[in-house]
Design a protein around this motif. Structure first.
Motif, PDB file in Angstrom:
ATOM      1  N   CYS A  27     -50.496  38.357 102.960  1.00  7.98           N
ATOM      2  CA  CYS A  27     -49.057  38.158 103.141  1.00  7.98           C
ATOM      3  C   CYS A  27     -48.800  36.676 103.371  1.00  7.98           C
ATOM      4  CB  CYS A  27     -48.536  38.988 104.311  1.00  7.98           C
ATOM      5  SG  CYS A  27     -46.780  38.705 104.622  1.00  7.98           S
ATOM      6  N   ASN A  85     -46.153  35.183 104.373  1.00  5.05           N
ATOM      7  CA  ASN A  85     -45.405  34.901 105.601  1.00  5.05           C
ATOM      8  C   ASN A  85     -46.240  35.087 106.856  1.00  5.05           C
ATOM      9  OD1 ASN A  85     -42.660  34.248 104.589  1.00  5.05           O
ATOM     10  ND2 ASN A  85     -42.855  36.285 103.707  1.00  5.05           N
ATOM     11  N   CYS A  86     -47.110  36.101 106.854  1.00  2.00           N
ATOM     12  CA  CYS A  86     -47.992  36.325 108.006  1.00  2.00           C
ATOM     13  C   CYS A  86     -49.139  35.324 107.993  1.00  2.00           C
ATOM     14  CB  CYS A  86     -48.573  37.734 107.989  1.00  2.00           C
ATOM     15  SG  CYS A  86     -47.357  39.022 108.311  1.00  2.00           S
ATOM     16  N   CYS A 107     -44.845  44.630 104.646  1.00  2.00           N
ATOM     17  CA  CYS A 107     -45.963  44.519 105.583  1.00  2.00           C
ATOM     18  C   CYS A 107     -45.481  45.005 106.945  1.00  2.00           C
ATOM     19  CB  CYS A 107     -46.491  43.082 105.650  1.00  2.00           C
ATOM     20  SG  CYS A 107     -45.561  41.999 106.737  1.00  2.00           S
ATOM     21  N   LYS A 160     -44.874  43.487 109.559  1.00  8.29           N
ATOM     22  CA  LYS A 160     -43.868  42.615 110.152  1.00  8.29           C
ATOM     23  C   LYS A 160     -42.540  42.683 109.372  1.00  8.29           C
ATOM     24  CE  LYS A 160     -46.262  40.557 113.470  1.00  8.29           C
ATOM     25  NZ  LYS A 160     -47.354  39.608 113.181  1.00  8.29           N
ATOM     26  N   HIS A 204     -42.138  41.846 106.070  1.00  6.09           N
ATOM     27  CA  HIS A 204     -42.026  40.956 104.914  1.00  6.09           C
ATOM     28  C   HIS A 204     -42.158  41.779 103.633  1.00  6.09           C
ATOM     29  CE1 HIS A 204     -43.996  38.215 108.055  1.00  6.09           C
ATOM     30  NE2 HIS A 204     -42.706  37.932 108.039  1.00  6.09           N
TER      31      HIS A 204
END
Ligand SMILES: [Zn+2]
Length: 167
Positions: free
Chosen positions: A23, A25-26, A55, A57, A59
């Motif tokens: 991911c 963003n993660c 995901c 989170k 995203h």
């Protein structure tokens, strides 16, 4: 009404529901889950069909499912409508059968694509019964697969026959 027979087509694969993937963003590998939301994007003469995954989170990641030319759009549209219709055919309400004094409900699996557990499949498609209720009934022996007492995690295959005994 004593015995009713239904036919189901199971086509959703549980295996495709989650994907392990980096991911952005993660900043690390995350488990993406299919939201079952589909999106179409047009780009010139091409139309892209995406599955939207998220995901943990939240995203999003768009998994490309199909690319097709604008001239064949109608073909894909028909295909999608059929999928939706199949899903509604599988969904049943058990209450009217119970009220009518039905003793046995038989579900014949005409086609099965992917991995399905009997308890999950029944919980998905029978609106009034939760997975807990279904597991209880399987353990009690009031739900059989091919005439056999089975475990709640028994896998389903095409040609299988599920029997639900109401009383
Ligand atoms: Zn993420």
């Amino acid at each position: 009404m004593q015995n009713v027979q239904l036919s189901w087509n199971l086509y959703k694969t549980e295996l495709e529901d989650t994907v392990e993937k980096h991911c952005k963003n993660c900043g690390h590998t995350a488990l993406f889950t299919d939201t079952h939301i589909r999106r179409h994007n047009a780009n010139g003469k091409n139309i892209y069909r995406f599955a939207i995954y998220k995901c943990e989170k939240g995203h999003t990641w768009n998994k490309k499912l199909h690319i097709y030319k604008t001239y064949s759009e109608h073909v894909e549209t028909v295909d999608m409508l059929q999928e939706e219709r199949q899903e509604t055919i599988n969904n049943i309400s058990i209450l009217p059968y119970e009220n009518a004094g039905l003793t046995e409900l038989t579900i014949l699996l005409e086609s099965v694509y992917g991995l399905f557990r009997i308890d999950k499949a029944l919980a998905t498609y029978i609106s009034e019964w939760s997975r807990t209720v279904i597991i209880e009934k399987i353990k009690k022996g009031s739900i059989h697969l091919n005439g056999q007492h089975i475990k709640p995690n028994a896998k389903l295959a095409a040609g299988d026959c599920i029997s639900i005994y109401m009383r």
